[in-house]
Design an enzyme around this catalytic site. Sequence first.
Site, PDB file in Angstrom:
ATOM      1  N   CYS A 269      -3.752   5.467  -0.033  1.00  0.00           N
ATOM      2  CA  CYS A 269      -3.180   4.303   0.341  1.00  0.00           C
ATOM      3  C   CYS A 269      -4.482   3.227   0.315  1.00  0.00           C
ATOM      4  CB  CYS A 269      -2.881   3.847   1.402  1.00  0.00           C
ATOM      5  SG  CYS A 269      -3.993   5.015   2.559  1.00  0.00           S
ATOM      6  N   THR A 270      -4.053   2.394   0.559  1.00  0.00           N
ATOM      7  CA  THR A 270      -5.157   0.861   0.572  1.00  0.00           C
ATOM      8  C   THR A 270      -6.965   1.154   0.472  1.00  0.00           C
ATOM      9  OG1 THR A 270      -3.049  -0.628   0.236  1.00  0.00           O
ATOM     10  CG2 THR A 270      -5.293  -1.385   0.050  1.00  0.00           C
TER      11      THR A 270
END
Length: 422
Positions: A269-270
């Site tokens: 994810c980020t």
Amino acid sequence: MAMAMYLCPVPSMSRSRSIVDVKLKNKPVSVFQFNQKQVCSASLSLPNSKRFPILNHHNYGESDAETEFVVVNFYRFAFIKDPAAEVARHLSFLKDLDIHGRVYLNEQGINAQYSGPSKDALLYVEWLREDDRFSDMLVQISQAINGHAFPKLKLRYKPSLVQLEGGISHLPLLDPSIRATPLAPSEWRKRLEAVNEINEASNENINTEHILLDVRNGYEWDIGHFQGARRPYVDCFRSTSFGLTETEDIASDPLANVDKEKTDILMYCTGGIRCDVYSTILRQRGFQNLYTLKGGVSHYLKNEGPAEWVGNLFVFDSRLSLPPSAYKPKSMDKVSMGELDSKNNSFARCYICGSQVSELRHRNCANLDCNLLFLCCKGCVKDFRGCCCVNCITAPRLRPVLSEHQRYKKWHIYRDLECKAS
């Protein structure tokens, strides 16, 4: 007194350098400067031998090193006995600092994304690290584009550090053995390259031994993702349900029908927090071999550049989209759309006409009552007057069409203007 130092690769330029010393709360910060004013490392003197892994990469001049705006991201799962008192303590410290953003605390820890002048931004991190629970927390810093990346400061107690259906307060997030095994960016790259080589050699779309799971939203995938990752058909992380349903449709659930004991699940994810949370859920559902990308995509791009990555990174602030060069300038000067080969026809496509967009950056629908975040080609922006569809063009509350890098202000501003006009 210990000195923690983290170096990033030096851009292609002369190696002459100088050191600028600034003071943060009476503790020295040494910033190495190369010509062209590119900061390539920072070191902080800390008490009690506490390491201070700050990741930054900014264009600072000697005179503006303390005033250049930066964006800071970090999170940490740690027990907080009295979160209300902790919130009050943070608010008291920040009252005289120029900090905008989101800082959430609860019994399970802290999750923060904020912007501010470098001096204020780092001062807050330094203050927080005096607490043993956060002393070795990974902090990621990137350059702001034009002042603050957030409209105001929201610092408060929040029952869930990230939003997920049913909440996350019941999850054993404080136990690292329950969460997925974090992989350093270099190790993640090796594994990903090996998996993609196997897939290319076998000409198969499905690898039953390894699953690359994008634990983000579909619109984030649309402008950038790791090669081989499927688009998540989720518009909000809150509704993510990979591996939790009885469906056998692998198109909607990449974890459908996988062997929970033998399949390696590579999650990203980020910044890492969504993967840590969701991996805990998957562990409780019986998935054994769970791995996450430590520090998320932003940490990876800074260390490994765009290897195995295609496109930009969606960020949840006013910048919206950052190219890999924002994290590691040496890795790439400019990537043309022709070089962005994601091997997936839905990547970087206009929401309206389906053509490939020239810029990997979302915009909001001009219809105030729609506000859909979508990708759009320049032709459709003009033809649809900044709207996402024909119906929105005729909506009663239309905002002006903005240029590519502009963002709409808060909705009430346009509501008030309409009231004044009527």
